[in-house]
Design an enzyme around this catalytic site. Sequence first.
Site, PDB file in Angstrom:
ATOM      1  N   GLY A   1       0.849  -1.170   0.017  1.00 18.45           N
ATOM      2  CA  GLY A   1      -0.448  -0.483  -0.452  1.00 18.45           C
ATOM      3  C   GLY A   1       1.004   0.927   0.144  1.00 18.45           C
ATOM      4  O   GLY A   1       2.016   1.626  -0.271  1.00 18.45           O
ATOM      5  N   SER A   2       0.677   2.326   0.758  1.00 18.66           N
ATOM      6  CA  SER A   2       0.615   3.622   0.314  1.00 18.66           C
ATOM      7  C   SER A   2       1.769   3.851   1.520  1.00 18.66           C
ATOM      8  O   SER A   2       3.026   4.545   0.804  1.00 18.66           O
ATOM      9  CB  SER A   2      -0.034   4.306   1.385  1.00 18.66           C
ATOM     10  OG  SER A   2      -1.352   4.631   1.071  1.00 18.66           O
ATOM     11  N   VAL A   3       2.690   2.775   1.898  1.00 15.42           N
ATOM     12  CA  VAL A   3       3.748   2.752   2.283  1.00 15.42           C
ATOM     13  C   VAL A   3       5.125   2.668   0.861  1.00 15.42           C
ATOM     14  O   VAL A   3       6.383   3.447   0.772  1.00 15.42           O
ATOM     15  CB  VAL A   3       4.461   2.103   3.722  1.00 15.42           C
ATOM     16  CG1 VAL A   3       3.952   1.530   4.493  1.00 15.42           C
ATOM     17  CG2 VAL A   3       4.841   0.556   2.922  1.00 15.42           C
TER      18      VAL A   3
END
Length: 569
Positions: A303-305
């Site tokens: 995801g966003s990491v």
Amino acid sequence: MSTEVRNGVTPRRRSPMAPMGGVRYGLVLGLVILGMLLLAGRIVTLHVFDRSFLQGQGDARTLRTESLTAHRGMITDRHGEPLAVSTPVVTLWANPQEVPGDRIQRLMLSQALGMSLDDLDARLERFAEREFMYLRRQLTPAAAQRVLDLRVPGVYAQHEYKRYYPAGEVVAQLLGVTNVDDMGQEGIELAYQSYLAGTPGLRRVIKDRRGRLVRDLAILREAQPGGDLTLAIDQRLQYMAYRELKAAVAEHDADGGVVVMMDARTGEVLAMANQPSYNPNNRAGLDPRGLRNQAIVDVFEPGSVMKPLAMAAIMESGRFDSDVVVDTSPGWMRIDRFTIRDIRNYGELDLAGILEKSSNIGMSKLVLELDDPLVPDLYRRLGFGQSTETGFPGEAVGHLPAPVRWSRSQWAALSYGYGLSASALQLASAYTALANGGVRLSPSLLKLDEPPEGIPTIDADVAHELLRIMERSVQPDTGGRRASVPGYRVAGKTGTVRKNSASGYEENVYRSLFAGIAPVSDPRVVTIVMIDHPRGESYFGGAVAAPVFSRVTGSALRLLDVPPDQRVR
């Protein structure tokens, strides 16, 4: 009674007690003397001319060659604190054919062994045709001696070693376990089995016909103890990371979680905590899920990491100025029949704002402007879709699709961390590139004698700029504010990922993540936190994983005596 008469002479009948005739007597006597001479000759031959035969036959019945157990090597943390040690134990065995049937003796034996008389009788009956059976494995020497003091015929002792793990459940998945024969079955114990096990020795002994030791004769080969292994783990940081992870999993009623902390200068893994866990010293009622070292063998969509890493490829492309502005209105967009959304409409954002607000729309629009597969190429250079080469059994490589005939929606999804899978350890290794001016460090589970050279992966100026941008994502008015560490500058990124299964993405089931670096002025640690399926209203990475990062990283920096750094003016 009539008497036969021949030629007028009546024959005389020989008495049964009459002496044997001379010829027959001489024949029998000669045979007896001949047998005695042959026997005497054989005795003389064996004792004078062929003594080795008798010696060999006697030795075959009394001499034995026994194995000497090799002491398994110790596993320690980077400071020499024991994590796995071998302690002497005694295994009791019996020859069922020699164990007496006396009820009193059997009753006393069963009580000393901690079993019922019926169970002992049943086992002896089952092995009645054999000469060996185990009574109890790996007893303490004191407990075994109480049984041996009964002097029950047919009961013997065998000296062995048993593995003991002082840290218990705290580092169980990384170390792994050994079986009852002291052979590695999981984790480090399995990966370094040949090195830790050593080489058994041999000794020659004399035993009586009952198998009891009479005398030690000689050591034929000394037992070579196994080698000691020093891990990169810092037991202090490991305890702290495990404690905070366990508390967070319980607080949010989550399925589990992972914390990985790497040394930003060397790539050494300073802490690797998993939930759920188990006590390797007492495996009764073991939950099989606790055996998995999720940080290495499990993968997930990050995801966003991944956005800071994708942004690195975008900035390196040279297609966009630092002050470029992207319009993310109205907060959603359709690509290839798929809808991509932000949490809300953020309007116009620059590159730093896209990361700070974690805008999926902003990332997608930037990536779709690129003609070349720069993002997947950078991901590959950062180690995704490849082995981290730690040598850990079952290590996952994850999945990074080849950019062949990709749709626009697949390009977009890759920029915000969907469409690929990675382990927590791979994420930590990738983030070392941001902490080291673009040089990625491979993870090491063992303590290193000297820092590795690393792999240049990201332009140094881009890495420094991203670190500065990511620091803004942990300010008081941002979603990552709970990751801040008093006295230290922190750079990081939150992530909230929907879990997928064979049937697709699950409704209201998430993974919460935070990936961060500290201190920004002179990075020392890279920490990844993942909480699996937190339940309740709080499931965002900034609310669930970021506080764990703050507590773990703050405690680590203080334990490592890292001085507080200066804030940006």
